[in-house]
Design a protein around this motif. Structure first.
Motif, mmCIF file in Angstrom:
data_model
loop_
_atom_site.group_PDB
_atom_site.id
_atom_site.type_symbol
_atom_site.label_atom_id
_atom_site.label_comp_id
_atom_site.label_asym_id
_atom_site.label_seq_id
_atom_site.Cartn_x
_atom_site.Cartn_y
_atom_site.Cartn_z
ATOM 1 N N UNK A 99 7.046 8.273 -0.313
ATOM 2 C CA UNK A 99 5.591 8.126 -0.231
ATOM 3 C C UNK A 99 5.267 6.754 0.325
ATOM 4 N N UNK A 100 4.601 6.752 1.453
ATOM 5 C CA UNK A 100 4.151 5.513 2.055
ATOM 6 C C UNK A 100 2.745 5.189 1.566
ATOM 7 N N UNK A 101 2.474 3.901 1.456
ATOM 8 C CA UNK A 101 1.143 3.435 1.056
ATOM 9 C C UNK A 101 0.606 2.496 2.116
ATOM 10 N N UNK A 102 -0.698 2.480 2.231
ATOM 11 C CA UNK A 102 -1.375 1.563 3.144
ATOM 12 C C UNK A 102 -2.596 1.016 2.426
ATOM 13 N N UNK A 103 -2.496 -0.230 2.012
ATOM 14 C CA UNK A 103 -3.584 -0.886 1.299
ATOM 15 C C UNK A 103 -4.428 -1.680 2.286
ATOM 16 N N UNK A 104 -5.737 -1.555 2.141
ATOM 17 C CA UNK A 104 -6.640 -2.198 3.091
ATOM 18 C C UNK A 104 -7.470 -3.269 2.411
ATOM 19 N N UNK A 105 -7.791 -4.285 3.193
ATOM 20 C CA UNK A 105 -8.748 -5.295 2.771
ATOM 21 C C UNK A 105 -9.662 -5.575 3.957
ATOM 22 N N UNK A 106 -10.921 -5.813 3.638
ATOM 23 C CA UNK A 106 -11.878 -6.096 4.688
ATOM 24 C C UNK A 106 -12.576 -4.886 5.269
ATOM 25 N N UNK A 107 -12.211 -3.710 4.798
ATOM 26 C CA UNK A 107 -12.853 -2.479 5.248
ATOM 27 C C UNK A 107 -12.749 -1.455 4.127
ATOM 28 N N UNK A 108 -13.843 -0.774 3.852
ATOM 29 C CA UNK A 108 -13.852 0.280 2.837
ATOM 30 C C UNK A 108 -13.334 1.561 3.479
ATOM 31 N N UNK A 109 -12.143 1.958 3.108
ATOM 32 C CA UNK A 109 -11.477 3.064 3.790
ATOM 33 C C UNK A 109 -12.245 4.376 3.683
ATOM 34 N N UNK A 110 -12.994 4.545 2.614
ATOM 35 C CA UNK A 110 -13.708 5.810 2.422
ATOM 36 C C UNK A 110 -14.790 6.023 3.474
ATOM 37 N N UNK A 111 -15.102 4.991 4.240
ATOM 38 C CA UNK A 111 -16.136 5.095 5.264
ATOM 39 C C UNK A 111 -15.550 5.267 6.665
ATOM 40 N N UNK A 112 -14.230 5.306 6.757
ATOM 41 C CA UNK A 112 -13.572 5.362 8.052
ATOM 42 C C UNK A 112 -12.449 6.389 8.033
ATOM 43 N N UNK A 113 -11.944 6.650 9.211
ATOM 44 C CA UNK A 113 -10.752 7.475 9.318
ATOM 45 C C UNK A 113 -9.523 6.593 9.173
ATOM 46 N N UNK A 114 -8.515 7.142 8.499
ATOM 47 C CA UNK A 114 -7.245 6.436 8.320
ATOM 48 C C UNK A 114 -6.131 7.329 8.835
ATOM 49 N N UNK A 115 -5.283 6.763 9.653
ATOM 50 C CA UNK A 115 -4.213 7.549 10.232
ATOM 51 C C UNK A 115 -2.851 6.898 10.062
ATOM 52 N N UNK A 116 -1.840 7.735 10.242
ATOM 53 C CA UNK A 116 -0.451 7.275 10.279
ATOM 54 C C UNK A 116 0.150 7.658 11.628
ATOM 55 N N UNK A 117 0.857 6.717 12.183
ATOM 56 C CA UNK A 117 1.619 6.938 13.409
ATOM 57 C C UNK A 117 3.068 6.537 13.133
#
Length: 121
Positions: free
Chosen positions: A18-36
């Motif tokens: 399981x990979x994780x991607x923690x964000x700061x400076x942007x509320x992820x629930x308001x944007x698209x998040x992708x994995x490449x």
């Protein structure tokens, strides 16, 4: 905006990660998040995306094996990878974008540093 990807490692074929991607400076629930992912000698390819409404989309090569999800409280996106094969070996990157369902790298605004996934046969 900073994205911190983690969770990669060396596993055997058939295992899960399981990979994780923690964000700061942007509320992820308001944007698209992708994995490449990018394997040695190959171009970066789309893996999965989840947008602000919870809609998801997967590359055919991972459909049915990988699941993307989001924890809004932690501002973190996950990629659950099951039934891994050596063909899944790559550096995995998370990214965030504003397009509804972005599947092209150019549709993403910010990228994480990548985490290595190696699957042995």
């Amino acid at each position: 905006v900073q994205l911190q990807a983690s969770g990669g490692g060396l596993v055997q074929a058939g295992d899960s990660l399981r990979l994780s991607c923690a964000a700061s400076g942007r509320t992820l629930s308001r944007y698209a998040m992708g994995w490449f992912r990018q394997a040695p000698g190959k171009e970066r390819e789309f893996v999965a995306v989840i947008n602000w409404s919870g809609s998801t989309y997967y590359a055919d090569s991972v459909k049915g094996r990988f699941t993307i999800s989001r924890d809004n409280a932690k501002n973190t996106v996950y990629l659950q990878m099951n039934s891994l094969t050596p063909e899944d070996t790559a550096v995995y990157y998370c990214a965030t974008g504003s397009v509804y369902i972005p599947i092209r790298a150019r549709e993403y605004d910010y990228w994480g540093q990548g985490t290595q996934v190696t699957v042995s046969s």
